[in-house]
Design an enzyme around this catalytic site. Structure first.
Site, short mmCIF file in Angstrom:
data_model
loop_
_atom_site.label_atom_id
_atom_site.label_comp_id
_atom_site.label_asym_id
_atom_site.label_seq_id
_atom_site.Cartn_x
_atom_site.Cartn_y
_atom_site.Cartn_z
N LYS A 1 12.05 -9.55 -10.40
CA LYS A 1 11.21 -8.86 -11.14
C LYS A 1 9.83 -9.30 -11.18
CE LYS A 1 14.07 -5.67 -12.56
NZ LYS A 1 13.89 -4.12 -12.13
N TYR B 1 17.54 -12.39 -10.59
CA TYR B 1 16.99 -10.96 -11.48
C TYR B 1 15.43 -11.63 -11.71
CZ TYR B 1 16.56 -7.14 -14.83
OH TYR B 1 16.01 -5.96 -15.33
#
EC number: 1.1.1.395
Length: 249
Positions: free
Chosen positions: A161, A157
């Site tokens: 990002k 994650y």
């Protein structure tokens, strides 16, 4: 004052959480909103909720595969064809995972990158096709505070990002010559279904690390999208705005 009056706006991940909050706030401020969701069923449910809240407004909904440029272009093209333009693209859809590094499979990592990075790239690319001749527009990409600081677990994650942040800054510098702004928003811990779906021990860790002693609400993030999409933010591009309540993972 309606900050985005008549601005044609697409919001991916618009059926719940931050995206759904953004849909409501943009409608409240005069935008012509279309939402993208993961499934047509989710889209239809969100459209019904919006219709109940805004019976006079026409909101379009689609469920394209965000990892397919052709699918995204088909949906974006329908919106642009209906209204004659596209003013604002909010690439908000994303998924998360908290698996520790040693347990992350190649398939899981690839899936996170496909949705969170390729999906944003495709959304931005398709929006650009609709904005470049008009020489105006705003592309807003949802990043995360974990893309800046990392996280204690779930490397996929924050990696995805961080990629969104890099894409945002690079693209923002490249296409400002076309008068198209590209801005990222990096939320902290937000009170959404995705956040609340974490295991109890992770939620406990979140709350301990929050100086504000509370999670942010989706509307607090959506309000920043509203500002960035408006002419009040005409000088802001190629950067990422953190909305995190001083949270550090």
């Amino acid at each position: 004052m309606n900050l985005v009056q008549d601005k044609v706006t697409i919001i991916t991940g618009g059926t719940r959480g931050i995206g759904f909050a953004a849909a409501k706030i943009f409608i409240d401020n005069g935008a012509k909103v279309s939402i993208f969701g993961e499934t047509q069923e989710e889209v239809d449910t969100a459209l019904a909720q919006l219709k109940e809240l805004y019976p006079e407004e026409e909101v379009l909904g689609f469920a394209p595969d965000l990892t397919s440029r052709d699918a995204v272009m088909a949906a974006v093209g329908q919106v642009a064809q209906k209204y004659g333009r596209l003013d604002v693209m909010i690439n908000n859809a994303g998924i998360t995972s908290n698996n520790v590094f040693s347990r992350v499979s190649e398939e899981e990592f690839k899936h996170i990158m496909d949705i969170n990075v390729t999906g944003v790239f495709n959304g931005a690319w398709c929006a650009y096709q609709c904005m470049k001749d008009a020489k105006k527009g705003v592309i807003i990409n949802t990043a995360s505070v974990t893309g800046i600081f990392g996280s204690l677990s779930g490397v996929g994650y924050p990696a995805s990002k961080a990629s969104v942040i890099g894409l945002t800054h690079g693209l923002g510098r490249e296409i400002i010559r076309k008068n198209i702004r590209v801005v990222g928003v990096a939320p902290g811990v937000v009170n959404t279904d995705m956040t609340n779906g974490n295991p109890p021990e992770i939620m406990e860790g979140y709350l301990k690390a929050l100086p504000m002693k509370r999670m942010l609400e989706p509307e607090e993030i959506a309000n920043v999208y509203l500002f960035l999409a408006s002419d009040l933010a005409s000088g802001i591009t190629a950067t990422t705005v953190s909305v995190d309540g001083a949270y550090r993972p």
